[in-house]
Write a protein that holds these residues in place. Structure first.
Motif: not given
Length: 251
Positions: A72-90, A231-237
């Motif tokens: 959730q932290d834009t400074q420390t988050a792992p680089e998103s894949t295909d523009g999806v941001t956020g999400g929880k570990v499955p 919250e689980q799956y993040g937000v697509p671009d």
């Protein structure tokens, strides 16, 4: 996946399945395009989930909470894949190929709930009273065509944010009293991806906020469930997707 009950279609076979049931080219263009969009979003979400899972494995089992916070932290988050941001570990890796197939077939039953299907000279229009049946009709069509149960269930189990037996009964829906909620993470991801795109004429993309308002019309529990899924799956671009597929956005 369990015991096989049919075949797993290839991409070419999926297109054949669409053409076989489509009553017109106009219907195919609308519904098949929507399925392509949903498969694209679902694959993006699946890749993001797998990215988060892989990072947890790399960092160690105890890092799940820290990684979720970092996402959730834009400074420390792992680089998103295909523009999806956020999400929880499955809890496990997601089958990206299965998600793609499921996305491409999830709405195949909507060909059978068209009030005007492109053959009567009228603009395409869905039947409002029958539309809720499209998931079950798609499931039945795919099983009739010999498609494996695990794939046909993507059509059956994607309505709303999880259609339960009790909801069918309470809302007096024209469906057999049964549970139509996703049974696997892959099915759930396709269900979520479906919420970001509408087959309205002209087709459109929906933001998280736009679908939140739509979900709220069916009660606070429905709205809360949607936000939990986000919250689980993040937000697509969504803006990038809308540009890619040349569609409008509803904020």
């Amino acid at each position: 996946m369990g015991r096989m009950t049919g075949y797993i279609p290839t991409l070419d076979q999926i297109d054949v399945l669409h053409h076989r049931i489509a009553p017109s080219q106009e219907a195919y263009d609308l519904i098949h395009t929507h399925c392509v969009v949903v498969a694209t979003i679902a694959r993006q979400i699946a890749r993001r989930q797998n990215q988060l899972f892989a990072m947890r494995c790399k960092l160690g089992e105890g890092s799940g909470n820290a990684l979720a916070a970092a996402a959730q932290d834009t400074q420390t988050a792992p680089e998103s894949t295909d523009g999806v941001t956020g999400g929880k570990v499955p809890p496990r890796l997601i089958d990206e190929h299965l998600v793609t197939i499921g996305g491409l077939l999830h709405d195949i039953g909507t060909y059978r709930v068209l009030k005007h299907d492109g053959t009567d000279g009228e603009p395409l229009k869905f039947s409002g009273k029958d539309y809720i049946k499209h998931g079950l009709l798609g499931y039945e069509y795919l099983r009739e065509q010999g498609v494996d149960e695990s794939i046909a269930e993507f059509a059956r189990n994607h309505t709303g944010v999880g259609l339960t037996r009790q909801m069918v009964i309470d809302q007096h829906l024209p469906l057999p009293a049964s549970d139509y909620s996703p049974k696997t993470l892959e099915q759930e991801i396709v269900m979520v991806a479906d919420k970001y795109n509408s087959k309205s004429l002209p087709p459109k993309f929906l933001t998280v906020d736009a679908y939140t308002r739509k979900a709220a019309k069916y009660g606070e529990d429905n709205k809360r469930r949607w936000l939990e899924l986000v919250e689980q799956y993040g937000v697509p671009d969504v803006p990038a997707l809308a540009e890619r597929f040349h569609m409008r956005i509803v904020d």
